[in-house]
Structure formats: C-alpha cells, structure tokens
Write an enzyme that holds these catalytic residues in place. Structure first.
Site, PDB file in Angstrom:
ATOM      1  N   HIS A 361       0.816  -1.209   0.000  1.00 52.36           N
ATOM      2  CA  HIS A 361       0.000   0.000   0.000  1.00 52.36           C
ATOM      3  C   HIS A 361       0.850   1.259   0.000  1.00 52.36           C
ATOM      4  CE1 HIS A 361      -3.218  -2.895   0.650  1.00 52.36           C
ATOM      5  NE2 HIS A 361      -3.876  -2.030  -0.089  1.00 52.36           N
ATOM      6  N   GLU A 606     -10.847 -10.823  -6.099  1.00 53.00           N
ATOM      7  CA  GLU A 606      -9.418 -10.816  -5.754  1.00 53.00           C
ATOM      8  C   GLU A 606      -8.992 -12.122  -5.091  1.00 53.00           C
ATOM      9  OE1 GLU A 606      -8.812  -7.158  -3.608  1.00 53.00           O
ATOM     10  OE2 GLU A 606     -10.717  -7.324  -2.572  1.00 53.00           O
ATOM     11  N   ASP A 630      -4.443  -8.260  -5.261  1.00 51.62           N
ATOM     12  CA  ASP A 630      -4.666  -9.411  -4.401  1.00 51.62           C
ATOM     13  C   ASP A 630      -4.847 -10.681  -5.208  1.00 51.62           C
ATOM     14  OD1 ASP A 630      -4.458  -8.728  -1.653  1.00 51.62           O
ATOM     15  OD2 ASP A 630      -6.129  -7.368  -1.979  1.00 51.62           O
ATOM     16  N   CYS A 677      -9.398  -2.693 -11.107  1.00 52.58           N
ATOM     17  CA  CYS A 677      -8.983  -1.637 -10.184  1.00 52.58           C
ATOM     18  C   CYS A 677      -7.610  -1.914  -9.571  1.00 52.58           C
ATOM     19  CB  CYS A 677     -10.023  -1.439  -9.084  1.00 52.58           C
ATOM     20  SG  CYS A 677     -10.217  -2.886  -8.040  1.00 52.58           S
TER      21      CYS A 677
HETATM   22  C1  PEP Z   1      -6.438  -5.118  -5.414  1.00 51.62           C
HETATM   23  O1  PEP Z   1      -6.276  -6.023  -4.594  1.00 51.62           O
HETATM   24  O2  PEP Z   1      -6.090  -5.198  -6.608  1.00 51.62           O
HETATM   25  C2  PEP Z   1      -7.044  -3.840  -4.983  1.00 51.62           C
HETATM   26  C3  PEP Z   1      -7.372  -2.916  -5.832  1.00 51.62           C
HETATM   27  O3  PEP Z   1      -7.204  -3.649  -3.642  1.00 51.62           O
HETATM   28  P1  PEP Z   1      -6.037  -3.238  -2.625  1.00 51.62           P
HETATM   29  O4  PEP Z   1      -4.788  -2.954  -3.418  1.00 51.62           O
HETATM   30  O5  PEP Z   1      -6.508  -2.057  -1.867  1.00 51.62           O
HETATM   31  O6  PEP Z   1      -5.920  -4.460  -1.775  1.00 51.62           O
HETATM   32 MG    MG Z   2      -7.298  -5.883  -2.693  1.00 53.35          MG
END
Ligand code: PEP
Ligand code: MG
Length: 757
Positions: A361, A606, A630, A677
């Site tokens: 993150h 995911e 994920d 996403c």
């Molecule tokens: C993902 O897992 O691709 C996602 C968009 O969620 P995050 O990166 O916040 O886990």
């Molecule tokens: Mg995720």
C-alpha cells in the site's frame, strides 16, 4: 544448543556497535564449538574483495586490513559454490591459498560457512583448528542455522563498512538497482526515516545523567498512561466488554509499582531507560511464558504492546526533530503508508524503500501522490545514503549517489523532456481512450490513499473506479461516526460532479490495520481481512453502508464494491445487510424506493475462488471489479509486501492473465460490466492486454492515467488482441514482459515506458 544460539544472535544484535557485534560473534562461536580460530570476512561488493572484519585466534592486526580477492582461495571457492566447505586438511584442497602473516599456516581442519542474504554471499565465517580434527555434522548444522539468522545483519555491517571506507569517500558516483514502483525522475536530497526499533533490539547503554534519565522515564510513563486513558475513552462506545477489558489490563500493568520500581532501579544502576525497560519486560515475559496457563501466556502480547508504547514515548523524546528538505526524497528501510502521509507533500519529490514491493500500500500511495519511487534496493543500507543530492530514476529503478557533472547534466536534460511530455499528455485529457479502430475503454480513477492530492488535478477520468475507504478510517483515532462518514463520502461524491464513484467497503487486515482496532493475525493476508471483518462486525458494516447511502441521497452517483469475497454465502449475507441498511435509510429519510433507487453494488474479484464462481457471484450483483493486486498475490501465493519473494510477483504472469480473462468472460456472460482496479491497469503493458480482453473500464492512479490513455489511442484493438494471444502462450511472466517490451518498441510506444520519453 538452541537456547545458546538464540542468546548469541540476540547478543550480537544488541551489541553497542558493529565491531563489538562481530567480536562477540567470533568469540562465542570459538567457545561454543571449541575451535582454535574463528574469523568473519565480509564482501566489499565494489572491489570484489573479502575483508577480514573480526577474528579470534588469527593475527588481530589484520582485522580491517586483510583483503582477499573474492575469486581466490577457499573463500573464493565457497563464494562461487555458495555452499559450506568442511575439510580435515585445508592445505590439501586445490583452491587453498596461503595468506602471509595471518597465522593460519598451522591450521589443518577447516569449516567455512557462507552468509547468504537475498541469494548473494555477503560474508563468510571460517573456523579453523591447528591440530587434526574433523568438524562434525552438528557443528556444521549449528553454523548453518547461525548463518541464516545473521546474514541479514552482517550484510548491513558490510555496507556500513563500505560507507566509512576510503573508496566511498572519494566521491565517485555509484548506484543501486531497485524495482521501479512509480514512474518518473527526480533529483533531491535524501531524508532518512529511521524506524522505531523492536524492544528486543534495544542495546544496553550507560546513561549519562541518572536523574535526567529517571525524569524522562517518568514523563514517558505519564504520556503512555494518558494515551491509554484516551484510547479507552474513545473506544468505549465501540468496543465490547472483552476489548474494553484489554485496555483496562494495560492500565493496570502500567500502574504496577513493582514494575516501575524495577525499571527505575536499573536506571539508578546507570542503565539508560530503553535498556532498563527491555530488561524488565523480557524478564516478565519469561515469567508469563513459564506459567502453564494459556490465558497468562497470551498476556505477553499485551505486555509487548505496552512496552512498545512506552518505548515510543521514550525514544521520541530523545529524537531530535529534523526538517524535511525542500526537494526531499524519503528513504526508509521499509516505507509505510503512514510515513508517506507524514511528510509535507509539496516538498516530497521521490521515495526510496530498501524493502517492499510494487503492490504494497505504500507503493500504491507513492503512485497516488505522483512521485517517482524505487523499492527493494538490494544491497543498500540506510547508512550509505549521502546527505547531498541523489538521482532517482523511477523508470529503470536506478538510484545514483554522488553523481558527477556528466550524469547530472544527462538527468537534468531528461527531467526537462519529462516535463514537456507531461504537458503534452495533459493537453490530451479531453480525448477519449479509443483505439485506432474505434474501440472504447473508460478510464477511471483510484483514490482514497491521499484524497485531496489525488483529486487536485483533472486528468479527464470518467469517474472513480475505486475509492479505498481505509485511509479515511486510519486518519482517525477511533471509528468515524455515521455523520463523519457521511461528510467524507459526500465530499467525494460531490467533487466528481455526477460522475460515478465506486466506494469500496472498508478493507482492513493484511497490511492495513487501524490504530484503534488492531488485528494481530499470524498470517494476516489469509486471516481476518476485508469482508470477513465486516461480516463479523455488522455494527461497523451497517454504519458504513448507511453513511454511503445517505451521502448519495442528493448526488446519486454512488456504486458500492465489496472486497475479498471468497464465498457465495458471504455475498448473500452482504446483500441482506445492504437491503437492511437501504430500508433503514429510506425510512429515516421518508422516501420510497422509486424516489431513491438502490445504488448498484458489485464485488471485487481478488480471491481465486471468486474466479471459478464468477457466474454465481456476478448474477447476484450489478457489476464486477477485478483487484489484480490481491488476485496475483493469492494465485501465485506471493505475499505482496514481502520483498524476499517480490521478484516472482507479476500480474503479467500467464496464470493471472488467464484468471482475469476468465473473470471478464464469466461476468460478461451474466451481462455484467467489468472494470479493473488493481495496479495492472496502470501498467501500460497490462493495460494493453486488458483492452484486448475488452474490459469495460480501467481504474488507476491519476499519474498513470494520461500514459495509459496515450497508449490506447496509439494501438488498435486488433493489434492488442494479437499481443494477448501470444502473451497467453508464454510460460513465464518475464517472457510476457519481454515480449510486450519488444512489441511496444515495434509499435513506437516504447517512449511511454522510458525516462523523458
Ligand atoms: C487489489 O487487490 O487489486 C485492490 C485494488 O485492492 P487493494 O490494493 O486495496 O488491496
Ligand atoms: Mg485488494
């Protein structure tokens, strides 16, 4: 031997300085194994020589002086083979090389053990015996265990040595290679962020002024007490009796006078407060663990937490406040999202994390902030960073220190080109992301990591494909109330002016935990995370759903996404709670369903099980989003934050491509739109392949969006489909990447992935 080994590792790590650490190491190994000599050599990777850093039994004056070429002698043999070497007569080995004046000519038996850190030999420990002896298999096993536990540490020592060595100070440029995390270039001054140590790593140190030390300990004690009181107060409306009890237990522990007196006594004996705290807490820990009662044993966690809080106060009082440079590059061993959030954004020009990988993150936040970033700098240590300007090349993953004028001029020129390119890209923000043969893909924004910053510039996105709500929760010191959440979501919905905003339900756990709602899982990514937490806490879930629905009453541009769905029953439970929240909002606002139609709800795919059950899931919802970060993590079984395995983490892995394609096809068969996403959408190669899969939308950070738009506008759907067909035939992610790179060059798109392009 195990307790002895643990003790040794601990003593080495707690030593006053590196020289002491290595002296303790050789002395203790000599004693435990009962050998005549024990020496540690570390590799100077710039000169490719092993340097003798400590010895017990050989000529002490050679320490720091003796240098052996890395390809020569028995050391060279071990270095090349990356394996330990056990000999009863060293001189008979063909690789043996006599080093004059070292005093090893009398030695016969030999055991050399490499210290391997991230697949590279960083040093070698050598044991020698003057007389006849065969080191035993147990000695070998002991040394192997020890070397695995100390390799990381010794690699740090090796680099610290380089820093102080002459050749480091001659100001010749040198560079490190890391992974490109956020594209871009910058020239700036490093700002080193030293993380708080673990209590067990705090060394013993004398205190200079006992009464001053006692005062600072008492201040830290009061500050911790206050903090706990505050926490209990804030949490009282949110927590159950059990959790409240935990905070009360903390308070009782800290009030325990015998504990306080014991720490103070150590300080009176001349120990600095952090060391005194460590001694008393580890003693108490042992006592807790010795009691044959799981309840008492579990209290060690509380003890650790309490100690960490106290230590934070103690050390922060000692820390001198540094100011962040005007053009600062934040450098840390492991950058966290919180560290990034702390620095003044207008002064931040780049980010370097020695550890970490592209989908952590912190990496996502760096991209959200639009600053170039390089993570996973193998073989670098914090101590190595100069206080003068360095160059960060987020395209190649290079970090260059002490650049000479030619290198500087080259990068300054690239920076100019990059600025010009950014201007060009900004101009095309009103143009649609349509391929040469007329196929359209919507481009959406990922926001939430640094909200105000992310929304400050208009990059021509058609909406928000992912609003991560975690950061808004992290910035609070308690769960935000329904009204507070309404305010936050209303602001986002209004700022997008009628364009759709997908707000994701709180996805905590994994590497995101809330300071006031700690989740301690042994295996956090497979544990209590995302929707699992929310379903276990309908109180939190319902408040969030209601807040979203109420925020949307006027704007009407909300969609809701559910993270981490792994089972159909989870989705059914979510939909039931959603109906409940929706009914409540209708009743409260005295509206009928026709006046306020239920906003669309979708899932984020995911977890691999969702790929295989996509049709059953998709038919229950209005849209599907694919979280490739994920999904890659779970498909490849690679922790997205673990730099030890980050080399294998790649969303272009053929298995991930297959899974994404299957999800898109499955959702479309149910007539549901799909968007991506995860970070794959922001990677020009990934985006090209996703366009070929005819995904409806790509959602990404604002910094990547203009490049992806340019790529889409310069390619045809037919070409993209050809790329996808061949990419899917490849067997490894690296082959897919190489192929895409070649094809991008052929299609004259190479500039999109190059500095100044
Ligand atoms: C993902 O897992 O691709 C996602 C968009 O969620 P995050 O990166 O916040 O886990
Ligand atoms: Mg995720």
């Amino acid at each position: 031997m195990l307790p002895e080994l643990r003790q040794l590792v601990q003593s080495v790590k707690q030593a006053e300085d590196d020289a002491c650490a290595l002296a303790i190491l050789v002395e203790e190994i000599q004693r435990i194994i009962g050998t005549d000599t024990c020496s540690v050599f570390v590799l100077n990777y710039r000169t490719d020589h092993f340097i003798l850093m400590a010895t017990q039994g050989l000529a002490p004056e050679a320490v720091g002086q003796l240098q052996v070429p890395s390809e020569k002698g028995l050391l060279g043999y071990i270095y090349q083979k990356q394996e330990r070497l056990r000999l009863s007569h060293a001189k008979k080995h063909p690789a043996f090389l006599a080093v004059p004046d070292l005093g090893e000519d009398r030695c016969k038996a030999y055991l050399g053990v490499p210290l391997i850190h991230r697949r590279r030999v960083v040093g070698i420990i050598v044991l020698q015996q003057f007389g006849r002896r065969q080191f035993s298999k147990t000695d070998e096993a002991y040394m192997l265990t020890l070397s695995t536990q100390l390799a990381d540490y010794v690699s740090g020592i090796a680099l610290a040595h380089l820093l102080t060595s002459k050749e480091h100070q001659d100001n010749t440029p040198y560079y490190w290679q890391g992974a490109s995390i956020s594209l871009g270039l910058c020239i700036g001054t490093p700002f080193i962020k030293i993380p708080l140590k673990e209590l067990s790593e705090i060394p013993d140190r004398p205190c200079e002024d006992v009464s001053l030390e006692l005062r600072s300990f008492r201040k830290a004690l009061i500050a911790t007490q206050k903090e706990l009181k505050q926490l209990t107060k804030q949490m009282s409306s949110m927590l159950g009796e059990q959790e409240k009890g935990l905070f009360e237990a903390y308070e009782q522990m800290i009030m325990d006078q015998s504990l306080v007196h014991e720490i103070e006594n150590h300080i009176r004996d001349g120990l600095w407060a952090p060391g005194a705290l460590r001694r008393v807490i580890s003693g108490l820990r042992q006592q807790f663990l010795a009691v044959d009662d799981p309840y008492i044993q579990e209290r060690t966690c509380d003890l650790d937490d309490l100690a960490r809080r106290l230590l934070t106060h103690l050390l922060s009082a000692k820390k001198t406040l540094q100011s962040f440079p005007a053009k600062g590059i934040l450098v840390a061993n492991e950058i966290s999202a919180a560290m990034l959030a702390e620095v003044p954004r207008t002064q931040l020009v780049g980010v370097i994390s020695l550890k970490g990988s592209s989908t952590s993150h912190a990496a996502i936040l760096a991209r959200a902030l639009g600053v170039p970033a390089v993570f996973g700098l193998k073989s670098a240590t914090l101590e190595e960073f100069p206080s003068t300007e360095i160059i960060l090349d987020g395209y190649s993953g290079h970090v260059i220190a002490s650049p000479d004028e030619h290198i500087m001029a080259h990068y300054q020129n690239l920076l100019k080109l990059e600025k010009a390119q950014a201007k060009r890209l900004a101009k095309s923000r009103r143009e649609p992301a349509t391929t040469l043969d007329g196929h359209n893909t919507s481009l959406l924004l990922n926001i939430g990591m640094a909200l105000d910053w992310e929304m400050r510039k208009d990059v021509g996105a058609e909406g928000v494909g992912l609003y991560r709500t975690e950061v808004a929760f992290m910035l609070q010191d308690r769960f935000p109330s329904e009204d507070e959440q309404i305010r936050i979501y209303t602001q986002v919905l209004n700022r997008m002016k009628k364009k759709t905003v997908v707000i994701r339900v709180l996805d905590i756990g994994g590497d995101k935990s809330l300071p006031y709602f700690p989740i301690q899982d042994k295996n956090p990514y497979l544990g209590w995370r995302g929707i699992r937490v929310m379903l276990d806490h309908p109180d939190i879930f319902l408040v969030q759903l209601r807040a979203m629905l109420k925020a949307n009453l006027k704007s009407g541009n909300l969609k809701i996404a559910l993270p981490m769905i792994a089972h159909v029953f989870e989705l059914d439970q979510c939909l039931n709670l959603y109906s409940q929240a929706y009914q409540e909002v209708l009743e409260e606002s005295q509206m009928r369903a026709v006046e306020y139609p239920r906003p669309e709800m979708g899932i984020v795919v995911e977890v691999p099980s969702a790929v295989y059950q996509i049709r059953a899931l998709a038919k229950r919802v209005d849209f599907v989003s694919i979280g490739t970060n994920d999904l890659t993590q779970y498909l490849l079984a690679i922790d997205r934050n673990n730099e030890k395995v980050s080399e294998g983490f790649d969303s272009l892995h053929p298995a991930v491509l297959q899974a994404v394609r299957a999800t898109i096809d499955g959702a479309k068969a149910e007539g549901k739109p799909v968007h991506i996403c995860g970070e794959m959408a922001a990677d020009p190669f990934g985006a090209a392949l996703l366009v070929a899969m005819e995904v409806d939308a790509l959602s990404m950070n604002s910094n990547s969006l203009p490049r992806v738009r340019q790529m889409i506008r310069a390619i045809s759907l037919m070409e993209a489909k050809q790329l996808l067909a061949i990419a899917l035939l490849k067997e490894n992610a690296s082959e897919v990447r190489l192929y895409m790179q070649q094809q991008f060059e052929r299609l004259k798109l190479g500039a999109l992935i190059r500095a100044g392009g």
